[in-house]
Design a protein around this motif. Structure first.
Motif, short mmCIF file in Angstrom:
data_model
loop_
_atom_site.label_atom_id
_atom_site.label_comp_id
_atom_site.label_asym_id
_atom_site.label_seq_id
_atom_site.Cartn_x
_atom_site.Cartn_y
_atom_site.Cartn_z
N ILE A 121 8.66 -2.40 1.54
CA ILE A 121 7.31 -2.78 1.94
C ILE A 121 7.18 -4.30 1.98
N LEU A 122 7.78 -4.99 1.03
CA LEU A 122 7.75 -6.44 1.02
C LEU A 122 8.44 -7.02 2.26
N ILE A 123 9.57 -6.45 2.64
CA ILE A 123 10.28 -6.88 3.85
C ILE A 123 9.42 -6.60 5.09
N LEU A 124 8.82 -5.40 5.15
CA LEU A 124 7.95 -5.06 6.28
C LEU A 124 6.76 -6.01 6.37
N SER A 125 6.20 -6.38 5.22
CA SER A 125 5.06 -7.30 5.24
C SER A 125 5.46 -8.67 5.75
N ILE A 126 6.67 -9.11 5.41
CA ILE A 126 7.14 -10.40 5.92
C ILE A 126 7.29 -10.33 7.44
N VAL A 127 7.81 -9.21 7.95
CA VAL A 127 7.94 -9.04 9.40
C VAL A 127 6.56 -9.03 10.05
N ILE A 128 5.59 -8.38 9.42
CA ILE A 128 4.22 -8.32 9.96
C ILE A 128 3.60 -9.72 9.97
N ILE A 129 3.76 -10.46 8.88
CA ILE A 129 3.17 -11.80 8.78
C ILE A 129 3.78 -12.74 9.83
N ILE A 130 5.09 -12.79 9.87
CA ILE A 130 5.75 -13.68 10.82
C ILE A 130 5.54 -13.20 12.25
N GLY A 131 5.65 -11.89 12.46
CA GLY A 131 5.51 -11.33 13.80
C GLY A 131 4.12 -11.50 14.38
N SER A 132 3.09 -11.38 13.54
CA SER A 132 1.72 -11.49 14.06
C SER A 132 1.42 -12.91 14.55
N GLY B 178 -3.88 -10.98 8.01
CA GLY B 178 -4.49 -10.81 6.69
C GLY B 178 -4.02 -9.54 5.99
N LEU B 179 -3.94 -8.46 6.75
CA LEU B 179 -3.46 -7.20 6.17
C LEU B 179 -2.00 -7.31 5.76
N GLY B 180 -1.19 -8.02 6.54
CA GLY B 180 0.21 -8.23 6.18
C GLY B 180 0.33 -9.04 4.90
N CYS B 181 -0.52 -10.05 4.74
CA CYS B 181 -0.51 -10.85 3.51
C CYS B 181 -0.91 -9.99 2.31
N ALA B 182 -1.95 -9.18 2.46
CA ALA B 182 -2.36 -8.29 1.37
C ALA B 182 -1.27 -7.29 1.04
N LEU B 183 -0.61 -6.78 2.05
CA LEU B 183 0.50 -5.84 1.86
C LEU B 183 1.62 -6.50 1.05
N GLY B 184 1.94 -7.74 1.40
CA GLY B 184 2.99 -8.46 0.70
C GLY B 184 2.64 -8.74 -0.75
N VAL B 185 1.39 -9.13 -1.00
CA VAL B 185 0.96 -9.42 -2.37
C VAL B 185 1.02 -8.15 -3.22
N LEU B 186 0.55 -7.04 -2.68
CA LEU B 186 0.58 -5.79 -3.44
C LEU B 186 2.01 -5.31 -3.66
N ALA B 187 2.87 -5.48 -2.68
CA ALA B 187 4.27 -5.08 -2.85
C ALA B 187 4.94 -5.93 -3.92
N ALA B 188 4.66 -7.23 -3.92
CA ALA B 188 5.21 -8.09 -4.96
C ALA B 188 4.65 -7.73 -6.33
N LEU B 189 3.39 -7.37 -6.37
CA LEU B 189 2.77 -6.95 -7.63
C LEU B 189 3.43 -5.68 -8.17
N SER B 190 3.75 -4.76 -7.29
CA SER B 190 4.39 -3.51 -7.74
C SER B 190 5.81 -3.76 -8.25
N LEU B 191 6.45 -4.82 -7.77
CA LEU B 191 7.76 -5.18 -8.30
C LEU B 191 7.65 -5.83 -9.68
N TRP B 192 6.57 -6.53 -9.90
CA TRP B 192 6.42 -7.33 -11.10
C TRP B 192 5.80 -6.55 -12.26
N VAL B 193 4.78 -5.73 -12.00
CA VAL B 193 4.04 -5.03 -13.05
C VAL B 193 4.39 -3.54 -13.00
N GLU B 194 5.22 -3.12 -13.94
CA GLU B 194 5.68 -1.73 -13.92
C GLU B 194 4.57 -0.74 -14.27
N ARG B 195 3.69 -1.10 -15.18
CA ARG B 195 2.65 -0.17 -15.62
C ARG B 195 1.65 0.17 -14.51
#
Length: 130
Positions: free
Chosen positions: A11-22, A48-65
């Protein structure tokens, strides 16, 4: 590597493609006279949605709980990304315009792939808890 974080990495990779591609190779139309079309708003929302997607994907990598909740919060975000170009926000009227031929199908595919990954991640995380 744990199986539960693989969907978040994808999802993080897809969000980067969305951000750069848009902003570059999947960007909305620029008309011959240099003006932007009605699809510009859709392109900005997809950014904006791609940025939010990337932030949430990074958050899911960082916060296991909170990983299960983050995966669940990605689902409506991805649905919003699928519905944005052409449904929620207008695109140019001609079917030969760049926004209809390139941007809309590419963003639908990218956000659908992210939706599928979020579902897989939620299922894997829920199985771990059970």
């Amino acid at each position: 590597m744990k199986k539960r974080i693989i969907p978040a990495i994808v999802i993080l990779i897809l969000s980067i493609v969305i951000i750069i591609g848009s902003q570059t190779f999947l960007s909305p139309c620029v008309h011959d006279d240099g003006s932007s079309g009605p699809c510009r708003g859709a392109g900005q929302m997809l950014l904006g949605l791609g940025c939010a997607l990337g932030v949430l994907a990074a958050l899911s990598l960082w916060v296991e709980r909170a990983r299960f909740g983050v995966y669940l919060s990605l689902l409506p975000l991805c649905v919003l990304g699928i519905l944005t170009p052409g449904t929620l926000l207008d695109l140019c009227r001609m079917s030969t315009m760049r926004c209809r031929m390139v941007m809309q199908p590419a963003m639908i595919i990218l956000f659908s792939a992210a939706l599928l990954c979020a579902l897989i991640g939620a299922v894997l995380t829920a199985r771990k808890k059970a």
